[in-house]
Design a protein around this motif. Sequence first.
Motif, PDB file in Angstrom:
ATOM      1  N   THR A  79       0.793  -1.234   0.000  1.00  0.00           N
ATOM      2  CA  THR A  79       0.000   0.000   0.000  1.00  0.00           C
ATOM      3  C   THR A  79       0.828   1.288   0.000  1.00  0.00           C
ATOM      4  O   THR A  79       0.492   2.199  -0.762  1.00  0.00           O
ATOM      5  CB  THR A  79      -1.067  -0.013   1.120  1.00  0.00           C
ATOM      6  OG1 THR A  79      -0.472   0.130   2.410  1.00  0.00           O
ATOM      7  CG2 THR A  79      -1.873  -1.300   1.075  1.00  0.00           C
ATOM      8  N   VAL A 162      -6.544   2.663   1.459  1.00  0.00           N
ATOM      9  CA  VAL A 162      -5.983   1.529   0.724  1.00  0.00           C
ATOM     10  C   VAL A 162      -5.423   0.481   1.692  1.00  0.00           C
ATOM     11  O   VAL A 162      -4.568   0.789   2.532  1.00  0.00           O
ATOM     12  CB  VAL A 162      -4.881   1.997  -0.245  1.00  0.00           C
ATOM     13  CG1 VAL A 162      -4.368   0.818  -1.071  1.00  0.00           C
ATOM     14  CG2 VAL A 162      -5.403   3.101  -1.157  1.00  0.00           C
ATOM     15  N   TRP A 183     -13.157   2.816 -10.103  1.00  0.00           N
ATOM     16  CA  TRP A 183     -11.903   2.240  -9.585  1.00  0.00           C
ATOM     17  C   TRP A 183     -11.810   0.769  -9.983  1.00  0.00           C
ATOM     18  O   TRP A 183     -10.752   0.268 -10.376  1.00  0.00           O
ATOM     19  CB  TRP A 183     -11.823   2.392  -8.070  1.00  0.00           C
ATOM     20  CG  TRP A 183     -10.440   2.135  -7.526  1.00  0.00           C
ATOM     21  CD1 TRP A 183      -9.755   0.950  -7.533  1.00  0.00           C
ATOM     22  CD2 TRP A 183      -9.557   3.101  -6.942  1.00  0.00           C
ATOM     23  NE1 TRP A 183      -8.511   1.114  -6.975  1.00  0.00           N
ATOM     24  CE2 TRP A 183      -8.355   2.418  -6.600  1.00  0.00           C
ATOM     25  CE3 TRP A 183      -9.670   4.475  -6.668  1.00  0.00           C
ATOM     26  CZ2 TRP A 183      -7.281   3.072  -5.989  1.00  0.00           C
ATOM     27  CZ3 TRP A 183      -8.597   5.110  -6.053  1.00  0.00           C
ATOM     28  CH2 TRP A 183      -7.417   4.412  -5.732  1.00  0.00           C
ATOM     29  N   SER A 187      -8.779  -0.721 -12.183  1.00  0.00           N
ATOM     30  CA  SER A 187      -7.790  -1.552 -11.471  1.00  0.00           C
ATOM     31  C   SER A 187      -7.975  -3.038 -11.684  1.00  0.00           C
ATOM     32  O   SER A 187      -7.045  -3.815 -11.462  1.00  0.00           O
ATOM     33  CB  SER A 187      -7.892  -1.268  -9.971  1.00  0.00           C
ATOM     34  OG  SER A 187      -9.135  -1.754  -9.461  1.00  0.00           O
ATOM     35  N   VAL A 216     -10.313   0.512  -0.649  1.00  0.00           N
ATOM     36  CA  VAL A 216      -9.636  -0.328  -1.644  1.00  0.00           C
ATOM     37  C   VAL A 216      -8.895  -1.429  -0.902  1.00  0.00           C
ATOM     38  O   VAL A 216      -8.088  -1.149  -0.016  1.00  0.00           O
ATOM     39  CB  VAL A 216      -8.648   0.509  -2.489  1.00  0.00           C
ATOM     40  CG1 VAL A 216      -7.786  -0.391  -3.372  1.00  0.00           C
ATOM     41  CG2 VAL A 216      -9.390   1.533  -3.327  1.00  0.00           C
ATOM     42  N   ILE A 218      -6.404  -4.247  -1.921  1.00  0.00           N
ATOM     43  CA  ILE A 218      -5.571  -4.938  -2.905  1.00  0.00           C
ATOM     44  C   ILE A 218      -5.635  -6.441  -2.614  1.00  0.00           C
ATOM     45  O   ILE A 218      -5.663  -6.840  -1.449  1.00  0.00           O
ATOM     46  CB  ILE A 218      -4.119  -4.410  -2.820  1.00  0.00           C
ATOM     47  CG1 ILE A 218      -4.064  -2.936  -3.260  1.00  0.00           C
ATOM     48  CG2 ILE A 218      -3.162  -5.280  -3.635  1.00  0.00           C
ATOM     49  CD1 ILE A 218      -2.742  -2.248  -2.973  1.00  0.00           C
ATOM     50  N   GLN A 231      -3.480  -0.158  -9.430  1.00  0.00           N
ATOM     51  CA  GLN A 231      -4.218   0.738  -8.534  1.00  0.00           C
ATOM     52  C   GLN A 231      -4.180   2.182  -9.046  1.00  0.00           C
ATOM     53  O   GLN A 231      -5.138   2.931  -8.886  1.00  0.00           O
ATOM     54  CB  GLN A 231      -3.670   0.652  -7.100  1.00  0.00           C
ATOM     55  CG  GLN A 231      -3.778  -0.735  -6.493  1.00  0.00           C
ATOM     56  CD  GLN A 231      -5.143  -1.378  -6.706  1.00  0.00           C
ATOM     57  OE1 GLN A 231      -6.177  -0.743  -6.505  1.00  0.00           O
ATOM     58  NE2 GLN A 231      -5.158  -2.631  -7.146  1.00  0.00           N
TER      59      GLN A 231
END
Length: 249
Positions: A79, A162, A183, A187, A216, A218, A231
Motif C-alpha cells: 500500500t 488503501v 476504480w 484496477s 480499496v 488490494i 491501482q
Amino acid sequence: VPDQAVGGFACQQHSDWAEIWETRPPVDLEAPALPEGWTIAVIGRSVQDRTIEAIVRPVETPRRRVVVVGGIHGNEVATPPAVRGFVTATIDADVEVWLVPDANPDGTAAGLRCNANGVDLNRNFPWGWRPDTGGPSPLSEPETQALTSLIEGLRPDVVVWVHQPLDYVSAVGASPDALEIAWATGSGLPVRPDVTQHGGGESWTAFVADIPAVLVEIGGWDASEAIGEAQRAGFEAMLGVLESTDVAG
Ligand SMILES: [Zn+2]
C-alpha cells in the motif's frame, strides 16, 4: 520474539486470522521522483516520533480535492508504494491531491499491522468503536488523530483508504457507487458493496465526517510495480468520474 526485536513492540491481536498479524518488512520498491508542482507536508508524528507525511499537489482554488491513505496497517506492504506511485497519475489541473502513503510509519518500519502502542489503527476511529479491539479510547492514537484532523480540515470530495489483502473496492455508506465502479474498471478489483468496519477510518469518513469514502483492498499480500500500476489506473478512473460530473457534490 521477532516482532519485538525490530520495533520494540508487538500487536495486541484481536482476531484469530493469523495472516493479518504476520510480520512483513517494507518492500524495496523505488518511489517515483516528485513531479513538478508536488510538495511534502508533515501532518503529524507517530508514537515513536516518526513524521507522518503527505505528498501534496496544492491547487489555489480547487474544484475537487482528494485524499488517499495507505499504510494504516504496517504489514500491508503493497500500500505505501502504490499510493506513492499516484504522483505519476494524470490529474486535472484544478484537482488538489493529498497522498498519505504511510499513515503508520512505526508499524511499517517494524513490518507489523499495529502502531507502536500495539493498537490496530483501523479499529481506533470513532465509528462503532469497541473496547475489545479499538485501543484505550476512540482516537487515542496520534496516527488516527493526524488523519481525522487532516480530513476534517480539508473536507475533500472523497477519501480513499488503501488496504490488503481482500481483493475488492467498496464505496462506503452513501458514497457514490460511480466511484467504486470506476476504480474497479481501472484496477480490475471486483466491487463489494456495503462494506463497513467498526472503528474503521473509511467508515468514520462516510458516516461521521459525512465525506464520500472508498475502501480499496488490494488482493493478496504481494507488492510489485504491476500492483501499483493497476491501482494507479483505478485512481485515474475514479478521478475521471470526480472531474467530469457532480457525483460527489
Ligand atoms: Zn488493512
